[in-house]
Design an enzyme around this catalytic site. Structure first.
Site, PDB file in Angstrom:
ATOM      1  N   ASP A   1       0.885  -1.605   0.071  1.00 26.33           N
ATOM      2  CA  ASP A   1      -0.031  -0.279   0.160  1.00 26.33           C
ATOM      3  C   ASP A   1       0.920   1.304  -0.271  1.00 26.33           C
ATOM      4  O   ASP A   1       1.483   1.164   0.813  1.00 26.33           O
ATOM      5  CB  ASP A   1      -0.702   0.331   1.214  1.00 26.33           C
TER       6      ASP A   1
ATOM      7  N   GLU B   1       1.101  -0.581  -5.356  1.00 28.20           N
ATOM      8  CA  GLU B   1       0.841   0.667  -5.168  1.00 28.20           C
ATOM      9  C   GLU B   1       0.944   2.243  -5.186  1.00 28.20           C
ATOM     10  O   GLU B   1       1.543   3.012  -4.933  1.00 28.20           O
ATOM     11  CB  GLU B   1      -0.031   0.837  -3.821  1.00 28.20           C
TER      12      GLU B   1
END
Length: 530
Positions: A207, A257
């Protein structure tokens, strides 16, 4: 050293299904999705034909940001189950030929994490975060003026403690940023990776992968300054090279990401000794426009080519407006800044386009990420304001509807209470939600679920070969890829009139039927054998 086997390269062309556990299936009837619910639906996922599951964070968390505020990576949140259940799920999925990816959130932890609780008590753990004195005569001003990543520049990224010091959080105050210049932070995360690889996971999604490293001076934000004080700093690459060494020991993979407009800098993360893949946000946010989509596809393939990494394709995820709804609006692109309540939507149009987009994305070279419920053609739900839980809504002053609309619990059984999800769902299901139930769609050869099942059965024929664009009228996308039994074609009509199909020997699959003259109608896609 021999060439990598197909099994080792599974991730280059995989279809990976994103599981937002809280909304997938409720096994114990408490209204919250859980690991027992996922385990019960593994046969459904195997029949769908996916190669792997990516789980949003399932760790111990106060859930201030949907689990992206992690208190302990080695404990499953009790709302979802136990570590033993997670291990069973990983093993049972593997028996069905489905791999597992877990989510790691390295930029920050929960304010309930043991490290941060000790830091609040003025312990040495403060070195693991970014604590600073304030500015101004009495330290009453934040240490710098960085804008929030979570809700725009109006939101502060510093919170002051009673002792007068401030701590940094690029997202919510409940998510303090870690200090990645400290060796203990790096060591802990490498141990977390080993912990999950040893439990059988095949990979890790990272993330906010470009945000970890910060300028040690924490200077004020200046638009256009290079290097950026906290985005895409060069120190990150050393971190990911160390992580890659860990992953290689377990044949594990990473997907990052990474939101970066600079394609050359984006590609650096995909060098052979760093991340394996990264999410493609250009394609996800692209409007339903032939020229824009072709440009996005070309640029994506071009930026991956120099480092030999496969592209990834995704239409939707747990943060963005569902595809059926987005494609049924006047503005078919996606931008967080333009989300608003009450946007007019033509769901029939959006569904037709979403079916075509499914065949387009699944025909492209690389890996595809499929968000739960996309295979059911679920629309975005408009959540009553008094039931919204997403902090993005509250931090916008109530103007942003937030992300809960794409997180509504799935409908499984049309005749069952709560459409077969389990107990009364933590987010309300809209009226008519049962019409999308998986059991109804499984029995309907014309349903979205049947389309996805058929597409995933055929998709391996495309292999991992290159894409060649074919001559086509304006508004029509047509390309060929080498298949296992000859050339395969994908044609998508985004023009206002029906289009003639190129020469072919067989129609393999269509998102809708041809017109009476055998032409491809507007907002329809087909797969052909050349």
């Amino acid at each position: 050293m021999g060439q990598p086997t197909h099994a080792q390269n599974w991730w280059r062309s995989a279809v990976i299904y994103q599981v937002y556990v809280r909304s997938f299936a409720d096994g114990d009837g408490d209204g919250t999705g859980d690991l027992a619910g996922v385990r019960a639906k593994l046969p459904y996922l195997a029949e769908l034909g996916v190669n792997a599951l990516w789980f949003n964070p399932w760790y111990l968390s106060p859930m201030k940001d949907g689990g992206y505020d992690v208190a302990d990576y080695r404990v499953i949140d009790p709302a979802f189950g136990t570590l033993a259940e997670a291990e069973k799920l990983i093993a049972e999925a593997k028996e069905l030929g489905i791999r597992t990816l877990v989510d790691i959130v390295p930029n920050h932890v929960s304010d309930q994490h043991p490290w941060f609780r000790a830091a609040l008590a003025a312990g040495p753990e403060r070195e693991l975060f970014h604590f600073r004195p304030g500015r101004g005569e009495h330290g009453e001003l934040p240490p710098n003026d960085w804008p929030s990543q979570f809700a725009g520049s109006a939101e502060p990224v510093w919170t002051r403690l009673p002792d007068g010091t401030w701590y940094l959080h690029l997202f919510t105050p409940e998510q303090p940023d870690l200090n990645w210049a400290h060796p203990a932070v790096r060591q802990e995360h490498e141990e977390i990776l080993r912990f999950w690889f040893e439990r059988g996971v095949a990979g890790v999604r990272i993330d906010s992968a470009a945000l970890l490293a910060k300028d040690p001076d924490l200077p004020d934000f200046v638009e256009g300054r290079d290097p950026h004080p906290y985005v895409d700093r060069d120190e990150l690459h050393d971190i990911y090279r160390s992580w890659r060494t860990v992953a290689d020991a377990y044949d594990g993979i990473f997907v990052g990401e990474v939101w970066l407009p600079d394609t050359e800098r984006f590609a650096r993360y995909l060098r052979p000794d760093e991340l394996h893949t990264a999410f493609n946000f250009s394609f996800l946010s692209c409007p339903w426009d032939a020229g824009r989509l072709r440009t996005s596809i070309d640029e994506t393939l071009a930026e991956h080519a120099p480092v030999g990494a496969p592209a990834t394709w995704v239409l939707c995820n747990h943060d963005v407006t569902r595809t059926v709804t987005r494609y049924g609006r006047a503005d078919t692109g996606f931008d967080f800044a333009t989300k608003a309540f009450g946007t007019p939507t033509d769901l029939a149009l959006g569904t037709r386009r979403a079916r075509a987009a499914a065949l387009l994305s699944l025909a492209l070279p690389g890996a595809v990420y499929l968000y739960q419920g996309e295979e059911l053609g679920l629309p975005e739900a408009e959540i009553p304001r008094d039931r919204i839980q997403d902090p993005m809504h509250f931090r916008s002053g109530g103007t942003d509807p937030g992300r809960d609309g794409c997180r509504v619990p799935l409908p499984w059984t049309a005749g069952a209470p709560y459409a077969g999800f389990g107990g009364e769902p933590w987010l309300p299901q809209p009226n008519g939600w049962s019409a999308y139930a998986a059991d109804l769609q499984a029995a309907d050869p014309g349903s979205m679920l049947s389309l996805y099942r058929a597409a995933l059965r055929i998709r391996p024929e495309f292999g991992d070969g290159p894409l060649t664009w074919l001559p086509a009228p304006e508004g029509v996308l047509a390309f060929a890829r080498p298949g296992q039994e000859g050339r395969l074609l994908c044609v998508v009509n985004l023009a206002d009139a029906p289009a003639d199909l190129p020469a072919h020997s067989r129609l393999l699959l269509g998102s809708g039927p041809p017109d009476p003259q055998g032409r491809l109608p507007k907002d329809t896609a087909v797969w052909l054998r050349g």
